[in-house]
Design a protein around this motif. Structure first.
Motif, PDB file in Angstrom:
ATOM      1  N   VAL A 103       0.819  -1.221   0.000  1.00  0.00           N
ATOM      2  CA  VAL A 103       0.000   0.000   0.000  1.00  0.00           C
ATOM      3  C   VAL A 103       0.852   1.269   0.000  1.00  0.00           C
ATOM      4  N   PRO A 104       1.896   1.387   0.831  1.00  0.00           N
ATOM      5  CA  PRO A 104       2.737   2.584   0.731  1.00  0.00           C
ATOM      6  C   PRO A 104       3.373   2.726  -0.653  1.00  0.00           C
ATOM      7  N   ARG A 105       3.769   1.620  -1.261  1.00  0.00           N
ATOM      8  CA  ARG A 105       4.340   1.662  -2.609  1.00  0.00           C
ATOM      9  C   ARG A 105       3.306   2.148  -3.623  1.00  0.00           C
ATOM     10  N   LEU A 106       2.089   1.653  -3.508  1.00  0.00           N
ATOM     11  CA  LEU A 106       1.025   2.101  -4.415  1.00  0.00           C
ATOM     12  C   LEU A 106       0.801   3.602  -4.296  1.00  0.00           C
ATOM     13  N   TYR A 107       0.739   4.087  -3.059  1.00  0.00           N
ATOM     14  CA  TYR A 107       0.537   5.526  -2.869  1.00  0.00           C
ATOM     15  C   TYR A 107       1.705   6.330  -3.442  1.00  0.00           C
ATOM     16  N   LYS A 108       2.919   5.821  -3.330  1.00  0.00           N
ATOM     17  CA  LYS A 108       4.062   6.544  -3.879  1.00  0.00           C
ATOM     18  C   LYS A 108       3.953   6.630  -5.405  1.00  0.00           C
ATOM     19  N   ILE A 109       3.518   5.552  -6.036  1.00  0.00           N
ATOM     20  CA  ILE A 109       3.316   5.551  -7.497  1.00  0.00           C
ATOM     21  C   ILE A 109       2.199   6.515  -7.871  1.00  0.00           C
ATOM     22  N   LEU A 110       1.081   6.465  -7.149  1.00  0.00           N
ATOM     23  CA  LEU A 110      -0.043   7.359  -7.442  1.00  0.00           C
ATOM     24  C   LEU A 110       0.355   8.819  -7.243  1.00  0.00           C
ATOM     25  N   ASP A 111       1.173   9.100  -6.235  1.00  0.00           N
ATOM     26  CA  ASP A 111       1.686  10.462  -6.038  1.00  0.00           C
ATOM     27  C   ASP A 111       2.532  10.886  -7.232  1.00  0.00           C
ATOM     28  N   TYR A 112       3.419  10.010  -7.646  1.00  0.00           N
ATOM     29  CA  TYR A 112       4.301  10.305  -8.776  1.00  0.00           C
ATOM     30  C   TYR A 112       3.460  10.613 -10.030  1.00  0.00           C
ATOM     31  N   CYS A 113       2.392   9.875 -10.190  1.00  0.00           N
ATOM     32  CA  CYS A 113       1.523  10.042 -11.374  1.00  0.00           C
ATOM     33  C   CYS A 113       0.504  11.163 -11.192  1.00  0.00           C
ATOM     34  N   ARG A 114       0.579  11.871 -10.076  1.00  0.00           N
ATOM     35  CA  ARG A 114      -0.298  13.000  -9.764  1.00  0.00           C
ATOM     36  C   ARG A 114      -1.782  12.628  -9.764  1.00  0.00           C
ATOM     37  N   VAL A 115      -2.067  11.449  -9.234  1.00  0.00           N
ATOM     38  CA  VAL A 115      -3.459  11.029  -9.064  1.00  0.00           C
ATOM     39  C   VAL A 115      -4.034  11.820  -7.892  1.00  0.00           C
ATOM     40  N   LYS A 116      -5.207  12.397  -8.091  1.00  0.00           N
ATOM     41  CA  LYS A 116      -5.841  13.213  -7.056  1.00  0.00           C
ATOM     42  C   LYS A 116      -6.345  12.323  -5.921  1.00  0.00           C
ATOM     43  N   PRO A 117      -6.269  12.799  -4.691  1.00  0.00           N
ATOM     44  CA  PRO A 117      -6.798  12.020  -3.562  1.00  0.00           C
ATOM     45  C   PRO A 117      -8.264  11.625  -3.756  1.00  0.00           C
ATOM     46  N   SER A 118      -9.028  12.468  -4.427  1.00  0.00           N
ATOM     47  CA  SER A 118     -10.448  12.167  -4.651  1.00  0.00           C
ATOM     48  C   SER A 118     -10.664  10.970  -5.585  1.00  0.00           C
ATOM     49  N   GLN A 119      -9.630  10.548  -6.281  1.00  0.00           N
ATOM     50  CA  GLN A 119      -9.736   9.399  -7.180  1.00  0.00           C
ATOM     51  C   GLN A 119      -9.506   8.075  -6.462  1.00  0.00           C
ATOM     52  N   VAL A 120      -9.058   8.138  -5.212  1.00  0.00           N
ATOM     53  CA  VAL A 120      -8.686   6.929  -4.480  1.00  0.00           C
ATOM     54  C   VAL A 120      -9.558   6.770  -3.245  1.00  0.00           C
ATOM     55  N   GLN A 121     -10.202   5.612  -3.123  1.00  0.00           N
ATOM     56  CA  GLN A 121     -10.960   5.280  -1.912  1.00  0.00           C
ATOM     57  C   GLN A 121     -10.271   4.110  -1.228  1.00  0.00           C
ATOM     58  N   LEU A 122      -9.883   4.309   0.015  1.00  0.00           N
ATOM     59  CA  LEU A 122      -9.198   3.296   0.802  1.00  0.00           C
ATOM     60  C   LEU A 122     -10.193   2.665   1.770  1.00  0.00           C
ATOM     61  N   ILE A 123     -10.255   1.329   1.741  1.00  0.00           N
ATOM     62  CA  ILE A 123     -11.131   0.578   2.641  1.00  0.00           C
ATOM     63  C   ILE A 123     -10.264  -0.400   3.434  1.00  0.00           C
ATOM     64  N   THR A 124     -10.343  -0.322   4.753  1.00  0.00           N
ATOM     65  CA  THR A 124      -9.577  -1.238   5.598  1.00  0.00           C
ATOM     66  C   THR A 124     -10.506  -2.333   6.108  1.00  0.00           C
ATOM     67  N   LEU A 125      -9.990  -3.557   6.089  1.00  0.00           N
ATOM     68  CA  LEU A 125     -10.802  -4.730   6.407  1.00  0.00           C
ATOM     69  C   LEU A 125     -10.401  -5.349   7.743  1.00  0.00           C
ATOM     70  N   ASN A 126     -11.327  -6.101   8.287  1.00  0.00           N
ATOM     71  CA  ASN A 126     -11.172  -6.741   9.583  1.00  0.00           C
ATOM     72  C   ASN A 126     -10.405  -8.052   9.457  1.00  0.00           C
ATOM     73  N   ASN A 127      -9.812  -8.508  10.555  1.00  0.00           N
ATOM     74  CA  ASN A 127      -9.157  -9.815  10.571  1.00  0.00           C
ATOM     75  C   ASN A 127      -9.733 -10.727  11.644  1.00  0.00           C
ATOM     76  N   SER A 128     -10.910 -10.375  12.163  1.00  0.00           N
ATOM     77  CA  SER A 128     -11.529 -11.232  13.179  1.00  0.00           C
ATOM     78  C   SER A 128     -12.153 -12.458  12.514  1.00  0.00           C
ATOM     79  N   ASP A 129     -12.348 -13.502  13.284  1.00  0.00           N
ATOM     80  CA  ASP A 129     -12.925 -14.735  12.747  1.00  0.00           C
ATOM     81  C   ASP A 129     -14.340 -14.523  12.207  1.00  0.00           C
TER      82      ASP A 129
END
Length: 198
Positions: A103-129
């Motif tokens: 994920v940090p690598r993806l964000y670095k690439i998206l920054d380099y490519c000047r992708v706007k924050p509004s173009q990216v939606q981040l969803i964090t998922l659970n690890n519970s059973d």
């Protein structure tokens, strides 16, 4: 007479409150929801901002992996103009080693490519059973999210491809293949499972 007047005002307020539309059926959208997993570690759940990842305790792995990654600028320059009309839906687990690396690598690439924050939606998922790889808002529903991280790339609300868990060649080259329509299959391609209509 004064008590009648007060009673009329009280009834009027009650009637106005009862007739006013309420948001009862619509819970407030929570962003950067924090929880503790079964090991006692802080995790994030649901819609999340990138800014939350750069704060403790997640900043330890996020900053390290972001700063250590060198963008393949030759490939990134090819994809930069092709990302202007794309939307990105990124599923990850703050508890997941692959997510912490990619994920940090993806964000670095998206920054380099000047992708706007509004173009990216981040969803964090659970690890519970009981809610494994689910978000509280179930944004993953119908999208066949089985591994994290998963980056879905959309154009005109249609999925054009995804990178699952880790790249096949490199993040830049995998994204280039997807956005240019070249043949590309992520590591866990299941030919039987249809892609959802968005």
């Amino acid at each position: 007479m004064k008590s009648v007047h007060i009673t009329v005002i009280a009834i009027s307020i009650f009637v106005l409150a009862a007739c006013t539309p309420k948001m009862a059926g619509k819970p407030a959208q929570t962003i950067n929801l924090e929880a503790t997993d079964k090991k006692g570690n802080l995790i994030l759940l649901g819609k999340c901002t990138r800014e939350r990842l750069v704060r403790a305790p997640f900043d330890v792995w996020y900053t390290k992996n972001f700063e250590a990654y060198t963008v393949d600028s030759t490939t990134a320059n090819q994809i930069k103009p092709l990302l202007k009309n794309k939307q990105f839906l990124l599923f990850m687990g703050t508890w997941c080693g692959d997510s912490r690396r990619e994920v940090p690598r993806l964000y670095k690439i998206l920054d380099y490519c000047r992708v706007k924050p509004s173009q990216v939606q981040l969803i964090t998922l659970n690890n519970s059973d009981t809610a494994y790889k689910q978000s509280p808002g179930h944004e993953e529903r119908g999208l066949n999210i089985r591994r994290v991280p998963t980056l879905l790339i959309f154009e005109n609300q249609r999925e054009v491809g995804r990178v699952v868990e880790s790249p096949v060649t490199s993040l830049e080259k995998d994204i280039l293949a997807i956005v240019t329509g070249q043949p590309y299959e992520h590591r866990y391609k299941d030919p039987i499972t249809p892609k959802p209509a968005m």
